[in-house]
Design an enzyme around this catalytic site. Structure first.
Site, mmCIF file in Angstrom:
data_model
loop_
_atom_site.group_PDB
_atom_site.id
_atom_site.type_symbol
_atom_site.label_atom_id
_atom_site.label_comp_id
_atom_site.label_asym_id
_atom_site.label_seq_id
_atom_site.Cartn_x
_atom_site.Cartn_y
_atom_site.Cartn_z
ATOM 1 N N SER A 70 0.828 -1.219 0.000
ATOM 2 C CA SER A 70 0.000 0.000 0.000
ATOM 3 C C SER A 70 0.850 1.251 0.000
ATOM 4 O O SER A 70 0.399 2.301 -0.435
ATOM 5 C CB SER A 70 -0.859 0.054 1.269
ATOM 6 O OG SER A 70 -1.733 -1.020 1.314
ATOM 7 N N HIS A 118 -2.184 -3.336 -6.663
ATOM 8 C CA HIS A 118 -2.717 -2.938 -5.354
ATOM 9 C C HIS A 118 -4.225 -3.170 -5.312
ATOM 10 O O HIS A 118 -4.989 -2.424 -5.915
ATOM 11 C CB HIS A 118 -2.372 -1.468 -5.080
ATOM 12 C CG HIS A 118 -2.731 -1.023 -3.706
ATOM 13 N ND1 HIS A 118 -3.326 0.184 -3.437
ATOM 14 C CD2 HIS A 118 -2.591 -1.633 -2.503
ATOM 15 C CE1 HIS A 118 -3.527 0.291 -2.131
ATOM 16 N NE2 HIS A 118 -3.091 -0.796 -1.555
ATOM 17 N N GLU A 140 -5.047 -0.808 -8.432
ATOM 18 C CA GLU A 140 -4.074 0.176 -8.898
ATOM 19 C C GLU A 140 -2.879 -0.595 -9.464
ATOM 20 O O GLU A 140 -2.283 -1.417 -8.763
ATOM 21 C CB GLU A 140 -3.640 1.089 -7.756
ATOM 22 C CG GLU A 140 -4.746 2.058 -7.345
ATOM 23 C CD GLU A 140 -4.403 2.910 -6.126
ATOM 24 O OE1 GLU A 140 -4.760 4.098 -6.121
ATOM 25 O OE2 GLU A 140 -3.801 2.386 -5.175
ATOM 26 N N ASN A 165 -4.792 6.114 -1.540
ATOM 27 C CA ASN A 165 -4.288 6.463 -0.211
ATOM 28 C C ASN A 165 -3.734 7.873 -0.157
ATOM 29 O O ASN A 165 -3.798 8.540 0.876
ATOM 30 C CB ASN A 165 -3.235 5.449 0.248
ATOM 31 C CG ASN A 165 -3.880 4.137 0.669
ATOM 32 O OD1 ASN A 165 -5.058 4.110 1.011
ATOM 33 N ND2 ASN A 165 -3.128 3.056 0.619
HETATM 34 N N1 LIG Z 1 -5.211 -4.806 4.983
HETATM 35 C C1 LIG Z 1 -5.535 -3.949 4.053
HETATM 36 O O1 LIG Z 1 -6.579 -3.287 4.116
HETATM 37 C C2 LIG Z 1 -4.648 -3.796 2.846
HETATM 38 C C3 LIG Z 1 -5.174 -3.234 1.683
HETATM 39 C C4 LIG Z 1 -4.378 -3.148 0.544
HETATM 40 C C5 LIG Z 1 -3.060 -3.590 0.600
HETATM 41 N N2 LIG Z 1 -2.568 -4.117 1.757
HETATM 42 C C6 LIG Z 1 -1.172 -4.593 1.733
HETATM 43 O O2 LIG Z 1 -1.188 -6.020 1.614
HETATM 44 C C7 LIG Z 1 -0.068 -6.578 2.279
HETATM 45 C C8 LIG Z 1 -0.548 -7.606 3.277
HETATM 46 O O3 LIG Z 1 -1.398 -6.978 4.224
HETATM 47 P P1 LIG Z 1 -2.445 -7.797 5.093
HETATM 48 O O4 LIG Z 1 -3.310 -6.792 5.761
HETATM 49 O O5 LIG Z 1 -3.062 -8.877 4.293
HETATM 50 O O6 LIG Z 1 -1.457 -8.448 6.188
HETATM 51 P P2 LIG Z 1 -1.716 -9.706 7.113
HETATM 52 O O7 LIG Z 1 -0.819 -9.540 8.272
HETATM 53 O O8 LIG Z 1 -3.171 -9.920 7.344
HETATM 54 O O9 LIG Z 1 -1.213 -10.950 6.232
HETATM 55 C C9 LIG Z 1 0.141 -11.187 5.927
HETATM 56 C C10 LIG Z 1 0.313 -12.682 5.770
HETATM 57 O O10 LIG Z 1 1.610 -12.936 5.260
HETATM 58 C C11 LIG Z 1 2.094 -14.109 5.887
HETATM 59 N N3 LIG Z 1 3.547 -14.113 5.753
HETATM 60 C C12 LIG Z 1 4.457 -13.395 6.444
HETATM 61 N N4 LIG Z 1 5.690 -13.681 5.998
HETATM 62 C C13 LIG Z 1 5.561 -14.579 5.008
HETATM 63 C C14 LIG Z 1 6.470 -15.247 4.151
HETATM 64 N N5 LIG Z 1 7.760 -14.999 4.231
HETATM 65 N N6 LIG Z 1 5.980 -16.108 3.234
HETATM 66 C C15 LIG Z 1 4.660 -16.348 3.138
HETATM 67 N N7 LIG Z 1 3.754 -15.743 3.916
HETATM 68 C C16 LIG Z 1 4.193 -14.861 4.842
HETATM 69 C C17 LIG Z 1 1.591 -14.014 7.297
HETATM 70 O O11 LIG Z 1 1.570 -15.313 7.912
HETATM 71 C C18 LIG Z 1 0.195 -13.448 7.085
HETATM 72 O O12 LIG Z 1 -0.788 -14.443 6.919
HETATM 73 C C19 LIG Z 1 0.698 -5.408 2.887
HETATM 74 O O13 LIG Z 1 1.709 -5.045 2.004
HETATM 75 C C20 LIG Z 1 -0.365 -4.325 2.968
HETATM 76 O O14 LIG Z 1 0.192 -3.025 2.913
HETATM 77 C C21 LIG Z 1 -3.327 -4.244 2.876
#
Ligand SMILES: NC(=O)c1ccc[n+]([C@@H]2O[C@H](COP(=O)([O-])OP(=O)(O)OC[C@H]3O[C@@H](n4cnc5c(N)ncnc54)[C@H](O)[C@@H]3O)[C@@H](O)[C@H]2O)c1
Length: 482
Positions: free
Chosen positions: A119, A140, A152, A190
């Site tokens: 993000s 994204h 995006e 964002n």
């Molecule tokens: N949450 C949101 O609203 C949102 C929206 C858009 C983008 N994002 C982006 O998406 C990405 C993930 O965010 P999220 O909210 O899903 O996080 P999250 O913490 O819910 O999920 C991350 C997952 O990655 C796993 N993980 C960690 N290290 C790993 C590895 N080395 N190999 C495989 N899996 C691994 C974890 O076990 C976890 O399940 C971030 O970059 C975030 O900025 C989040």
């Protein structure tokens, strides 16, 4: 390039949804998690999400089984050798992502596209960890990925230009609308959304209005799906704080400095819904509102007719010795108050969106007059929003700088008007994009409102964007669309 086999690394909030989106579109998906426990949790996310769709009648049981059948789960990255595309959705930490991308670069076949769902981190810095920078791109998605219609597509200066239309086409195949942009902090959504949310926290801290009044003003008055504090709680205050920090680091615009109140709540681990409490979550039981028995009022100034009529219809009569003098206004009313014999009775009133009445109490307004104004508005079916007597009251002070930011973003050539509007509608669920909103309010009204905000707060970013100013000067009412 035909994307038939894709992989998603990290099956958390976003990754599980993204894997589901690909599988729903008929692609084969490999989901990768860090360990067996996390893999089981990731599988649970997808199973529950697809089951909800079945329960709501949006999927048949057979379709759900077919979707789940297309997803293979593993804890071994080595299984990604043959993937056409890998989408990374691991936590938002640059070092983790760079190390993952370096590894994927080693494992995957040379033509595999490596995409990040980051993000706020620079896609360029993630691409630089690989030897295939032309085939690294941002994809994204928005939360929840199966529902939100926007992707995006973020290219860096190193991304192969031919890849952008390919990934955009893939996004369409997933049923999403792609918006192609460059690698700037916050991308479109964002970059426009978070400063508005941050500003809401700043204004709360300054005592402009109370939390629930600000939320009500933006939801009921402006028509946004949620108020800013409810949305901050949903996003997570820690995430919002971090994204603001990234924006600030890139722009050095002090408006992008995270609000101290956000920092305070994050330090207290009041992170929003994920921790059970943030801005909301500690509400005392609602108190029965005090009911005034008989209230008398006077209306002063232009634009009073409609409100007077509504109050008369509700049984109230104008009086020569009123409890409250209501003055329709969209600017501070203190100058009017000081001309009165009893300035304590004056309250500025502004109806927003036909559902909300902003009620501006001056430093001289008595509590009794403020209460009378609030009760009168409630009786005629408007939600009262009490605020201080500051330029822009609540809604303009939050809405207009956001609209101005959108104009500036377009004017730098970062994204087209159509893309910015689509991004805010689809990425945030807004009823209209910023340019559509600007045109429906009126360019001149917004320009003048920004001038008033600038004069009040002396904030350079509130000065009307030159393009907006010039269109108004030229008598143009709509933005030029290509
Ligand atoms: N949450 C949101 O609203 C949102 C929206 C858009 C983008 N994002 C982006 O998406 C990405 C993930 O965010 P999220 O909210 O899903 O996080 P999250 O913490 O819910 O999920 C991350 C997952 O990655 C796993 N993980 C960690 N290290 C790993 C590895 N080395 N190999 C495989 N899996 C691994 C974890 O076990 C976890 O399940 C971030 O970059 C975030 O900025 C989040």
């Amino acid at each position: 390039m035909a994307f038939e086999m894709v992989a998603v690394v990290g099956l958390g909030t976003m990754g599980a949804g993204i894997a589901e989106v690909f599988a729903r579109a008929g692609l084969r998906v490999i989901g990768v998690e860090a360990d067996a426990d996390a893999l089981a949790t990731g599988r649970g996310h997808v199973e529950r999400s697809t089951q909800r769709a079945v329960d709501r009648g949006r999927l048949s049981g057979g379709e759900r089984d077919a979707i789940l059948g297309r997803i293979t789960l593993t804890t071994s990255r080595e299984d990604l050798r043959e993937a056409d595309l890998v989408v990374e959705a691991i936590p938002e930490v640059l070092d983790y992502k760079r190390s993952l991308f370096a590894d994927l670069d080693r494992i995957c076949k040379p033509e595999t596209v490596l995409a990040t769902n980051t993000s706020s981190l620079p896609v360029t810095a993630i691409a630089a960890a690989t030897g295939r920078q032309g085939r690294v791109i941002g994809m994204h998605f928005f939360n929840p990925a199966p529902v939100m219609g926007l992707v995006e597509v973020v290219s860096t200066v190193l991304t192969d230009p031919a890849l952008v239309p390919e990934i955009s086409e893939l996004a369409r195949r997933l049923g999403k609308t792609p918006v192609a942009v460059g690698d700037r902090a916050g991308f479109v959504v964002n970059r426009l959304l978070l400063p508005y949310l941050n500003q809401a926290a700043v204004l709360l801290e300054q005592g402009l209005a109370r939390r629930d009044d600000i939320d009500a003003a933006m939801r009921l008055g402006v028509g946004l799906p949620m108020g800013p504090f409810a949305l901050l709680d949903l996003i997570g205050l820690d995430t919002a704080y971090e994204v603001m920090g990234v924006l600030f680091d890139e722009t050095r615009d002090r408006r992008h400095a995270p609000a101290p109140l956000l920092r305070e709540l994050v330090s207290a681990r009041l992170l929003g819904r994920k921790s059970g409490r943030g801005f909301h979550g500690d509400e005392p039981r609602p108190r029965e509102p005090d009911r005034s028995t008989v209230i008398t009022f006077e209306m002063a100034g232009e634009g009073a007719d409609e409100l007077t009529e509504r109050l008369r219809t509700a049984g109230f009569k104008p009086s020569a010795d009123p409890d409250v003098i209501l003055r329709p206004a969209d600017r501070p009313v203190i100058e009017h108050a000081v001309r009165l014999q009893d300035p304590a009775r004056l309250v500025g009133v502004r109806v927003v969106g036909n559902r909300v009445a902003e009620l501006a109490a001056t430093v001289l307004t008595s509590q009794a007059a403020a209460r009378a104004a609030r009760d009168l508005m409630t009786v005629i079916g408007l939600t009262p929003v009490a605020c201080r007597d500051r330029a822009g009251f609540v809604t303009d002070a939050l809405l207009y700088p956001y609209l101005n930011d959108a104009v500036r973003m377009y004017d730098t050539g970062y994204a087209s008007i159509g893309d910015i509007d689509a991004a805010m509608r689809l990425g945030c669920g807004y009823p209209a994009g910023p340019f559509e909103t600007l045109e429906s309010i009126g360019l001149a009204v917004v320009r003048d409102g920004l001038r008033a905000l600038y004069a009040e707060y002396r904030e350079p970013a509130y000065a009307p964007a030159p393009l907006l100013d010039q269109l108004v000067t030229a008598g143009v009412h709509v933005f030029p669309r290509a």
